[in-house]
Design a protein around this motif. Structure first.
Motif, PDB file in Angstrom:
ATOM      1  N   GLY A 236       0.817  -1.224  -0.125  1.00  0.00           N
ATOM      2  CA  GLY A 236      -0.162  -0.153  -0.066  1.00  0.00           C
ATOM      3  C   GLY A 236       0.708   1.200   0.124  1.00  0.00           C
ATOM      4  N   ALA A 237       2.035   1.066   0.695  1.00  0.00           N
ATOM      5  CA  ALA A 237       2.866   2.365   0.658  1.00  0.00           C
ATOM      6  C   ALA A 237       3.604   2.580  -0.631  1.00  0.00           C
ATOM      7  CB  ALA A 237       3.833   2.061   2.076  1.00  0.00           C
ATOM      8  N   TRP A 238       4.273   1.433  -1.145  1.00  0.00           N
ATOM      9  CA  TRP A 238       5.043   1.591  -2.292  1.00  0.00           C
ATOM     10  C   TRP A 238       4.300   1.931  -3.369  1.00  0.00           C
ATOM     11  CZ3 TRP A 238       4.875  -1.431  -6.471  1.00  0.00           C
ATOM     12  CH2 TRP A 238       4.353  -2.874  -6.398  1.00  0.00           C
ATOM     13  N   HIS A 239       3.013   1.070  -3.683  1.00  0.00           N
ATOM     14  CA  HIS A 239       2.326   1.141  -4.827  1.00  0.00           C
ATOM     15  C   HIS A 239       1.407   2.536  -4.796  1.00  0.00           C
ATOM     16  CE1 HIS A 239      -0.946   0.116  -7.545  1.00  0.00           C
ATOM     17  NE2 HIS A 239       0.137  -0.636  -8.176  1.00  0.00           N
ATOM     18  N   GLY A 240       1.168   3.105  -3.652  1.00  0.00           N
ATOM     19  CA  GLY A 240       0.570   4.245  -3.317  1.00  0.00           C
ATOM     20  C   GLY A 240       1.420   5.591  -3.820  1.00  0.00           C
ATOM     21  N   LEU A 241       2.735   5.300  -3.359  1.00  0.00           N
ATOM     22  CA  LEU A 241       3.835   6.290  -3.592  1.00  0.00           C
ATOM     23  C   LEU A 241       4.136   6.190  -4.941  1.00  0.00           C
ATOM     24  CD1 LEU A 241       6.031   8.457  -2.684  1.00  0.00           C
ATOM     25  CD2 LEU A 241       7.433   6.512  -2.182  1.00  0.00           C
ATOM     26  N   GLN A 242       4.162   5.083  -5.542  1.00  0.00           N
ATOM     27  CA  GLN A 242       4.359   4.992  -7.218  1.00  0.00           C
ATOM     28  C   GLN A 242       3.241   5.738  -8.066  1.00  0.00           C
ATOM     29  OE1 GLN A 242       4.157   1.246  -9.125  1.00  0.00           O
ATOM     30  NE2 GLN A 242       6.089   1.523  -9.841  1.00  0.00           N
ATOM     31  N   GLY A 243       1.856   5.386  -7.535  1.00  0.00           N
ATOM     32  CA  GLY A 243       0.787   6.072  -8.251  1.00  0.00           C
ATOM     33  C   GLY A 243       0.999   7.446  -7.967  1.00  0.00           C
TER      34      GLY A 243
END
Length: 569
Positions: A19-26
């Motif tokens: 949720g953190a890395w995918h959210g940061l990527q998005g």
């Protein structure tokens, strides 16, 4: 309980970090795409119309925008001011007006600097440029996608928004307020070319001061690399917890079956098939794995927000979001299936046989010599209790493997949890207490004048961007160091920086494949001359990556030497 915890932790760690890395990527992707992040940034001593035409003529280049960059002071703090008639990049407006290229006295300042200095829309900002004070009105507070991880200078490795900020003013204000009549000196470029770095070095020659692309600009690349770091952590720790969940479930069901041999025998005598009994015990995996997965999925968003909040102090983004991909659901299903399947395998191997065998209450175990017993001199010296323990470990291999992996995984997490903060503290102490022992850095405009008026000033440092060959694709720093007591870094073999060659930092040497004894070519930006030096050593440093050379060696090679940084005790 152990299976429940392992299943829950697997989901908490994987889904939480995802949720953190995918959210940061998005968040990064949408921000950079919507605000038109350029592909290249160039700074030269001056930019001509002919330069822009040559850049446009390069295949793959779509748009070229030129502007002016100045560095000014504001109450002992530093502001980097850019001025474009029509910037290629789209500035994100936080408060106030949009950037207006026709404003005669307005300034648009970055969010973090404005926050740390309590600046508001309509405030008058006093700045100093070439010893003259000018006044500008704060028209807007903005964020720039090309300065997500803004440090102010390549010499620094972390943002310091209290001392370094960036701002935008119109070309009209640049002329009217600052009375600036100089040339443009920066270019933003959209498009792609295979060897653009080589092309711009041909065009600008000695006028080229800096060159960056999206991969080498630390203000952007640091943020995109952080996504990969968090992603790798999620896979690493989740794998350990999943492996423990498999082993815990398998051994737990085996022990449960061993304790329920009479019940199994009664069920088989009543006509229940082995498959139905196996399914019954496999349902324990569904129950425990399912509960662990549900609890993990409920807690995971808290971990996601916690990890994201730890990044907010470093990265300047307008929106932060938690986001999950389809793989999060796949891992949840995988955890449940793993628990069911491991329970089924344990039940399958423990529920075969006739009811009469189970009613005896004795589980037959085939005993055989282990390979250590062939070493008779070793084996006969073991006490009886030791032989028993070793044989038991080899007979119950799954249980032994679970114990080893459990202890190893727990020890790894413990050492990582305690050791990471200690390691970071050690690196900071090493960098700013041992490697560099100065208390202040002074930036001097005129080296010769200052040196004559202050002969006691000893430790001068010249820092230049340079193109090394071979290199790792980045323009690294060439740091020319004069004699003094404030630069004390050591090589990997414990040696000091001495005359007669070049000293390459460990990170740069590793990425570029440079070894001690190699010949390294150096071309500093602002010069057409290429120098060649022998690599005398590899420096163990965690700060600025590049190469160090003594002022004596640099001047002996006829290198341009006019340092602007003075280290002071």
């Amino acid at each position: 309980m152990s299976v429940f915890l392992m299943a829950a932790l697997s989901i908490i760690v994987f889904v939480g970090l995802q949720g953190a890395w995918h959210g940061l990527q998005g968040s990064l992707n949408s921000y950079l795409t919507e605000n038109h992040l350029p592909n290249y940034w160039i700074q030269g001593s001056y930019i001509t119309k002919d330069d822009k035409n040559k850049l446009k003529a390069i295949s793959g280049i779509k748009k070229v925008r030129s502007g002016t960059r100045l560095q000014v002071n504001q109450d002992k703090h530093h502001l980097i001011i850019d001025s474009f008639q029509k910037p290629l990049i789209k500035l994100h407006r936080v408060k106030g007006d949009k950037y207006n290229s026709q404003s005669s006295n307005g300034i648009w300042i970055n969010k973090e600097y404005a926050r740390d200095h309590s600046l508001k829309i309509g405030d008058n900002l006093s700045v100093t440029y070439v010893n003259q004070k000018f006044h500008l009105k704060v028209k807007g507070i903005i964020q720039s996608p090309s300065r997500i991880y803004f440090t102010g200078t390549q010499e620094f490795i972390a943002p310091n928004y209290a001392n370094y900020g960036y701002a935008y003013v119109s070309p009209k204000a640049l002329k009217k307020v600052f009375n600036y009549r100089g040339p443009q000196n920066i270019v933003e470029i959209d498009g792609k070319h295979k060897n653009f770095r080589k092309e711009i070095e041909k065009i600008f020659g000695a006028r080229l001061l800096t060159y960056y692309n999206q991969q080498t600009l630390p203000d952007v690349s640091t943020a995109t690399e952080r996504v990969g770091e968090i992603k790798n952590l999620s896979y690493l720790f989740s794998f350990i917890f999943l492996l423990l969940a498999i082993l815990a479930m398998y051994t737990t069901i085996r022990r449960l079956i061993t304790s329920q041999t009479e019940e199994i025998a009664t069920l088989k005598a009543l006509g229940f098939s082995s498959f139905k009994i196996q399914i019954h015990y496999a349902s324990f995996g569904l129950l425990v794995g399912g509960l662990g997965t549900i609890i993990g999925a409920l807690v995971a968003p808290l971990i996601s927000w916690y990890v994201l909040s730890s990044q907010k102090s470093m990265f300047s983004l307008p929106n932060w979001q938690v986001s999950y991909s389809f793989s999060a659901w796949m891992v949840m299903i995988l955890v449940i299936l793993i628990c069911i399947f491991s329970a089924y395998l344990a039940a399958r191997s423990g529920s075969k046989g006739l009811p009469a065998i189970y009613l005896r209450g004795i589980e037959e175990t085939k005993a055989r010599k282990i390979w250590l017993e062939h070493w008779k001199n070793f084996w006969k010296h073991l006490p009886y209790s030791g032989r028993w323990a070793v044989r038991d470990a080899f007979i119950n291999r799954t249980r032994t493997l679970m114990g080893i992996i459990g202890v190893a995984g727990g020890m790894m997490l413990t050492i990582a949890g305690i050791g990471m903060p200690q390691s970071m503290t050690h690196l900071v102490d090493k960098a700013y207490s041992t490697d560099f022992s100065y208390n202040k850095r002074l930036y001097v405009n005129n080296y010769e004048s200052y040196r004559k008026s202050h002969p006691q000033a000893k430790q001068w440092v010249q820092i230049s961007q340079a193109h090394f060959s071979p290199d790792d694709g980045y323009n690294r720093l060439l740091i020319v160091v004069n004699k003094g007591d404030y630069v004390n870094m050591k090589t990997t073999t414990g040696g000091d920086i001495q005359n007669g060659g070049l000293y390459v930092t460990h990170g740069f040497a590793k990425r570029a494949g440079i070894k001690k004894g190699d010949n390294l070519k150096v071309k500093t930006f602002g010069s057409n001359k290429q120098y060649s030096f022998k690599v005398k050593g590899i420096i163990a440093t965690e700060t600025n990556q590049g190469a160090y050379i003594t002022a004596h060696t640099w001047q002996k090679a006829k290198g341009f030497y006019q340092p602007t940084t003075l280290l002071v005790g």
